[in-house]
Design a protein around this motif. Structure first.
Motif, PDB file in Angstrom:
ATOM      1  N   ASP A   1       0.834  -1.208   0.000  1.00 40.50           N
ATOM      2  CA  ASP A   1       0.000   0.000   0.000  1.00 40.50           C
ATOM      3  C   ASP A   1       0.865   1.252   0.000  1.00 40.50           C
TER       4      ASP A   1
ATOM      5  N   ASP B   1      -4.063  -5.546  -2.632  1.00 37.70           N
ATOM      6  CA  ASP B   1      -5.347  -6.246  -2.720  1.00 37.70           C
ATOM      7  C   ASP B   1      -5.137  -7.760  -2.682  1.00 37.70           C
TER       8      ASP B   1
ATOM      9  N   LEU C   1      -4.141  -8.881   0.832  1.00 40.28           N
ATOM     10  CA  LEU C   1      -5.291  -8.796   1.739  1.00 40.28           C
ATOM     11  C   LEU C   1      -6.260  -9.953   1.509  1.00 40.28           C
ATOM     12  N   ARG C   2      -6.439 -10.348   0.250  1.00 42.35           N
ATOM     13  CA  ARG C   2      -7.314 -11.493  -0.034  1.00 42.35           C
ATOM     14  C   ARG C   2      -6.748 -12.769   0.581  1.00 42.35           C
TER      15      ARG C   2
ATOM     16  N   GLY D   1      -7.371 -12.717   4.172  1.00 42.79           N
ATOM     17  CA  GLY D   1      -8.773 -13.062   4.394  1.00 42.79           C
ATOM     18  C   GLY D   1      -9.008 -14.561   4.325  1.00 42.79           C
TER      19      GLY D   1
ATOM     20  N   VAL E   1      -8.344  -8.519   9.663  1.00 43.00           N
ATOM     21  CA  VAL E   1      -8.284  -8.234   8.221  1.00 43.00           C
ATOM     22  C   VAL E   1      -9.193  -7.067   7.875  1.00 43.00           C
ATOM     23  N   GLN E   2     -10.370  -7.004   8.485  1.00 34.65           N
ATOM     24  CA  GLN E   2     -11.276  -5.879   8.229  1.00 34.65           C
ATOM     25  C   GLN E   2     -10.628  -4.549   8.599  1.00 34.65           C
TER      26      GLN E   2
ATOM     27  N   LYS F   1      -7.461  -3.844   8.595  1.00 36.45           N
ATOM     28  CA  LYS F   1      -6.430  -3.526   7.600  1.00 36.45           C
ATOM     29  C   LYS F   1      -7.059  -3.120   6.269  1.00 36.45           C
ATOM     30  N   GLU F   2      -8.234  -3.648   5.968  1.00 35.16           N
ATOM     31  CA  GLU F   2      -8.930  -3.212   4.753  1.00 35.16           C
ATOM     32  C   GLU F   2      -9.347  -1.741   4.877  1.00 35.16           C
TER      33      GLU F   2
ATOM     34  N   HIS G   1      -6.259   0.210   4.362  1.00 35.50           N
ATOM     35  CA  HIS G   1      -5.980   0.186   2.925  1.00 35.50           C
ATOM     36  C   HIS G   1      -6.812   1.251   2.201  1.00 35.50           C
TER      37      HIS G   1
ATOM     38  N   ARG H   1     -15.273   4.908   2.138  1.00 34.44           N
ATOM     39  CA  ARG H   1     -15.133   3.469   2.342  1.00 34.44           C
ATOM     40  C   ARG H   1     -14.496   3.157   3.697  1.00 34.44           C
TER      41      ARG H   1
ATOM     42  N   LEU I   1     -16.428   0.581   6.069  1.00 40.39           N
ATOM     43  CA  LEU I   1     -15.798  -0.649   6.544  1.00 40.39           C
ATOM     44  C   LEU I   1     -15.688  -0.660   8.066  1.00 40.39           C
TER      45      LEU I   1
END
Length: 396
Positions: free
Chosen positions: A250, A259, A262-263, A266, A290-291, A293-294, A297, A306, A310
């Motif tokens: 990032d 991305d 992060l997936r 997840g 993870v949420q 960190k999203e 992000h 966003r 989130l």
């Protein structure tokens, strides 16, 4: 502190060369990046030889290059304030040369393990001043049992805690020393991965984003478990390394890599399910991690709406707010509010963090930046804003 560079390796030299290669004027780069023309001019003319990673990332995105290429290898963020350095001097001294203990009352492995466990709530509760008071004796006793095979894991765990505390308080060289010892003492691969995860966070805080990304991805590949039979500890270690690598991507203006990572994190959280990761709050990992960190992000990608969306979707049932989760996320929420020009709400959010973690917030340069932006847009400050500015340490 930022390290000196020669004129051929200064950020302004690289900025000017890349800007010209892209065919942009300083004004066009300012419009594309959101960075002021005056700052771009000062960097290129050598009047400034350092800038925040966030600013460098904005320039890098506009120039379509990695942030690390623009910053070069010599960038380093500023460290602790003198008052913090003084307060933590006994801890650094005990790390360098532990005090001798009483000859007639030698510590035991079980006793040191219990003492370290008793200190963990101070760290988890962001009570950093009190933690600084107990660490010298813990370092003394852990050193005494560290050569014992059974005491090795206790010593490694304490070194990681000390490295985490020094990173939180921006004492970067001491943190690197402690985490190096944690890695050296690590009795298992998971203990080593935990030390590396914190070391990656240290590198990110220092501004050494490319180095952090390489290290995190190397170790993520190294510890990647077989999902069908992975233990919670293995999934947590892998997930955290992926999140460190995503954070580095990032900041290095590589959103597609972020991305992807992060997936994968997840997927680790999904495989973990409702099982708990052992090892205390420093290793805690689940879908909410993870949420969070999203949301971070999204903040780095300049998507404030966003960030708030989130953040509002995260459930805090059964989780105690700490600097590792909710308090850090609240800073992203405050930053998003500033981007949306919701200045009063941003101040409210910062005030909530201050009330929850008064010993942690002053070490967060992110909080200072957020409040500084609010202050710059206000003709006068309310009494509570002045109080908060003093608490956070916004420069006069």
């Amino acid at each position: 502190m930022p390290q000196p560079t020669d004129s051929g390796d200064a950020i302004g030299t690289r900025l000017r060369a890349i800007r010209k290669r892209r065919g942009l004027t300083q004004h066009q780069l300012a419009v594309a990046s959101g960075v002021s023309v005056s700052l771009i001019r000062k960097l290129e003319q050598g009047e400034r030889d350092d800038t925040r990673v966030e600013t460098a990332r904005a320039l890098a995105v506009a120039l379509r290059v990695p942030t690390s290429r623009l910053l070069g290898g010599a960038h380093e963020t500023s460290g602790a304030r003198p008052a913090v350095v003084d307060r933590w001097a006994p801890v650094r001294g005990a790390l360098a040369a532990p005090l001798p203990g009483p000859e007639d009352d030698a510590p035991t492995v079980a006793g040191v393990r219990a003492a370290v466990s008793a200190a963990m709530p101070l760290a988890a509760g962001d009570r950093l001043d009190e933690l600084a008071g107990v660490l010298p004796l813990l370092l003394r006793d852990a050193a005494a049992v560290g050569e014992d095979p059974a005491g090795r894991s206790v010593h490694a765990g304490l070194m990681r805690l000390v490295g985490w505390a020094f990173t939180q308080t921006r004492q970067f060289d001491a943190a690197e020393d402690a985490l190096g010892r944690a890695l050296h003492s690590a009795p298992t691969g998971l203990d080593a991965a935990a030390a590396i995860s914190t070391q990656c966070w240290l590198l990110l805080r220092r501004g050494r984003i490319a180095e952090a990304g390489r290290l995190a991805e190397q170790w993520a590949d190294r510890v990647e478990p077989r999902m069908s039979r992975a233990t919670p500890g293995e999934l947590g270690a892998w997930g955290w390394l992926l999140l460190r690598a995503a954070a580095a991507a990032d900041r290095d203006a590589r959103p597609d890599d972020a991305d992807r990572l992060l997936r994968l994190a997840g997927a680790a959280a999904a495989a973990l399910g409702h099982r708990a990761v052992p090892g205390g709050f420093l290793r805690a990992f689940d879908a909410r991690t993870v949420q969070l960190k999203e949301a971070e992000h999204a903040m780095i990608a300049d998507r404030p709406d966003r960030v708030l969306h989130l953040s509002a979707a995260i459930s805090w049932d059964g989780m105690r707010p700490t600097s590792n989760n909710l308090n850090r996320n609240r800073l992203d929420q405050a930053g998003a509010r500033v981007r949306l020009q919701q200045y009063a709400e941003a101040v409210d959010t910062l005030e909530t963090v201050w009330q929850a973690a008064p010993q942690w917030l002053p070490h967060q340069r992110y909080a200072q930046d957020i409040l500084s932006q609010v202050i710059a847009r206000r003709r006068t400050l309310t009494p509570r804003m002045r109080l908060l500015a003093d608490a956070v340490g916004v420069p006069l």
